[in-house]
Design a protein around this motif. Structure first.
Motif, PDB file in Angstrom:
ATOM      1  N   CYS A  27      26.714 120.515  41.449  1.00  0.00           N
ATOM      2  CA  CYS A  27      25.779 119.661  42.189  1.00  0.00           C
ATOM      3  C   CYS A  27      25.333 118.461  41.361  1.00  0.00           C
ATOM      4  N   LEU A  28      24.972 118.709  40.106  1.00  0.00           N
ATOM      5  CA  LEU A  28      24.527 117.609  39.255  1.00  0.00           C
ATOM      6  C   LEU A  28      25.637 116.577  39.071  1.00  0.00           C
ATOM      7  N   ASN A  29      26.869 117.036  38.862  1.00  0.00           N
ATOM      8  CA  ASN A  29      27.983 116.117  38.682  1.00  0.00           C
ATOM      9  C   ASN A  29      28.213 115.259  39.922  1.00  0.00           C
ATOM     10  N   ARG A  30      28.217 115.888  41.099  1.00  0.00           N
ATOM     11  CA  ARG A  30      28.465 115.155  42.339  1.00  0.00           C
ATOM     12  C   ARG A  30      27.302 114.233  42.689  1.00  0.00           C
ATOM     13  N   TYR A  31      26.088 114.667  42.473  1.00  0.00           N
ATOM     14  CA  TYR A  31      24.929 113.840  42.804  1.00  0.00           C
ATOM     15  C   TYR A  31      24.820 112.640  41.865  1.00  0.00           C
ATOM     16  N   PHE A  32      25.182 112.807  40.609  1.00  0.00           N
ATOM     17  CA  PHE A  32      25.207 111.675  39.683  1.00  0.00           C
ATOM     18  C   PHE A  32      26.307 110.681  40.087  1.00  0.00           C
ATOM     19  N   TYR A  33      27.427 111.207  40.555  1.00  0.00           N
ATOM     20  CA  TYR A  33      28.515 110.338  41.026  1.00  0.00           C
ATOM     21  C   TYR A  33      28.061 109.520  42.239  1.00  0.00           C
ATOM     22  N   VAL A  34      27.425 110.164  43.175  1.00  0.00           N
ATOM     23  CA  VAL A  34      26.920 109.455  44.357  1.00  0.00           C
ATOM     24  C   VAL A  34      25.855 108.437  43.968  1.00  0.00           C
ATOM     25  N   ASN A  35      24.969 108.812  43.078  1.00  0.00           N
ATOM     26  CA  ASN A  35      23.922 107.898  42.622  1.00  0.00           C
ATOM     27  C   ASN A  35      24.508 106.658  41.954  1.00  0.00           C
ATOM     28  N   ARG A  36      25.517 106.848  41.143  1.00  0.00           N
ATOM     29  CA  ARG A  36      26.133 105.719  40.446  1.00  0.00           C
ATOM     30  C   ARG A  36      26.778 104.744  41.440  1.00  0.00           C
ATOM     31  N   ASN A  37      27.484 105.248  42.433  1.00  0.00           N
ATOM     32  CA  ASN A  37      28.128 104.379  43.411  1.00  0.00           C
ATOM     33  C   ASN A  37      27.136 103.720  44.348  1.00  0.00           C
ATOM     34  N   LEU A  38      26.088 104.437  44.734  1.00  0.00           N
ATOM     35  CA  LEU A  38      25.065 103.840  45.588  1.00  0.00           C
ATOM     36  C   LEU A  38      24.318 102.733  44.855  1.00  0.00           C
ATOM     37  N   ASN A  39      24.080 102.917  43.578  1.00  0.00           N
ATOM     38  CA  ASN A  39      23.422 101.863  42.802  1.00  0.00           C
ATOM     39  C   ASN A  39      24.321 100.635  42.677  1.00  0.00           C
ATOM     40  N   MET A  40      25.630 100.833  42.545  1.00  0.00           N
ATOM     41  CA  MET A  40      26.552  99.696  42.528  1.00  0.00           C
ATOM     42  C   MET A  40      26.517  98.952  43.855  1.00  0.00           C
ATOM     43  N   LEU A  41      26.523  99.694  44.955  1.00  0.00           N
ATOM     44  CA  LEU A  41      26.446  99.076  46.280  1.00  0.00           C
ATOM     45  C   LEU A  41      25.120  98.344  46.458  1.00  0.00           C
ATOM     46  N   LEU A  42      24.056  98.961  46.016  1.00  0.00           N
ATOM     47  CA  LEU A  42      22.733  98.351  46.137  1.00  0.00           C
ATOM     48  C   LEU A  42      22.651  97.057  45.326  1.00  0.00           C
ATOM     49  N   LYS A  43      23.158  97.079  44.130  1.00  0.00           N
ATOM     50  CA  LYS A  43      23.133  95.889  43.275  1.00  0.00           C
ATOM     51  C   LYS A  43      23.970  94.769  43.876  1.00  0.00           C
TER      52      LYS A  43
END
Length: 302
Positions: A27-43
């Motif tokens: 869960c931590l690995n997948r949620y960090f992956y999603v967080n990283r990509n969402l932050n790229m999209l947000l930026k």
């Protein structure tokens, strides 16, 4: 008194704890992956404004299409976009003016709510095995009764009533096994509850918040307009264009007359003037020849 060393070396308890740790790490690995990509999209989305989206649409289209994280949702969403188009109109004195097709469509708009495409399933849940994450608490809880009854069955199979000493020894072993069997259920239910708490907290912090911010930016960039309203605007503007076209057709004869007069005045009249001038010059030369004493039938012609 509990023998913790014996408890943590028990195979069913080790299976429960190993499953719990693996699920947490997944869960931590997948949620960090999603967080990283969402932050790229947000930026990336923060670099755009609604007013300049018409001029920079190619930039956002290329980035979205090449980003595998959002390319699928973007390609579906792009088919619903409505672009602001303009029509060239010729006014008085042949001045070219441009008029928008629709008075309500000034930016890039969409006929479908952007959140229909950029939802929680497309941006978060589809990026990892969300069904497995949802099934982990059930799996951990199911381990409890499974290993509990398995330990009890094995313990009862070891009871020996052949002699008093064996009976006392086997009953003591049975009680110890019953204690471990009960602890298996405790560990299973406890790890299930802890997993649910950790998973929900981490999901809200690393996924849900970023998702809501991305959805807010996308909704702000692309206004939603109903397809019926847009078609009504197109119909209204089409009537205006037809009316202008009728006035243009009505004025075509007069414009053709003016164009013909202008063409004759600028091309045919100078040519005729040059032709008459040439004839006059020829006549003058012939008269000069006649004055020199040579008269013939040519003089009679003039």
């Amino acid at each position: 008194m509990l023998n913790w060393q014996h408890i943590f070396t028990d195979i069913p308890i080790l299976i429960v704890l190993s499953t719990f740790v693996i699920a947490i790490l997944f869960c931590l690995n997948r949620y960090f992956y999603v967080n990283r990509n969402l932050n790229m999209l947000l930026k990336f989305l923060q670099n755009f404004k609604k007013t300049d989206l018409n001029f920079r649409f190619k930039e956002i289209d290329e980035w979205m299409s090449l980003n595998p994280y959002v390319s699928g949702a973007w390609l579906e969403f792009k088919n619903t976009l409505v672009f602001s188009e303009s029509v060239a109109l010729k006014g008085q004195n042949n001045n070219i003016t441009y008029k928008e097709v629709s008075s309500t469509v000034q930016n890039i708009q969409t006929t479908v709510d952007p959140l229909y495409f950029f939802d929680e399933d497309s941006l978060v849940n589809s990026k990892f095995n969300s069904k497995f994450v949802g099934a982990v608490p059930t799996i951990l809880t199911g381990f409890g009764p499974l290993f509990t009854f398995l330990n009890i069955a094995i313990a009862f199979g070891k009871v020996d009533f052949a002699s008093q000493e064996k009976t006392i020894s086997s009953v003591a072993s049975l009680m110890s096994s019953m204690q471990v069997a009960a602890l298996v259920s405790v560990f299973a239910v406890g790890s299930s509850l802890i997993f649910i708490i950790i998973e929900k907290v981490v999901y809200n912090i690393f996924c849900k918040r970023c998702l809501l911010r991305c959805q807010s930016l996308i909704s702000h960039l692309f206004d939603n307009i109903s397809s019926e309203k847009f078609l009504f605007e197109l119909l209204k503007e089409t009537k205006i264009q037809n009316n202008n076209l009728q006035h243009l057709i009505a004025g075509m004869p007069e414009q053709y007359k003016v164009a013909m007069n202008s063409s004759i005045a600028s091309n045919l009249v100078p040519y005729l003037e040059n032709l008459i001038f040439g004839i006059n010059q020829l006549n003058k030369q012939m008269k000069d020849v006649a004055k020199g004493g040579k008269q013939d039938e040519v003089d009679d012609l003039f």
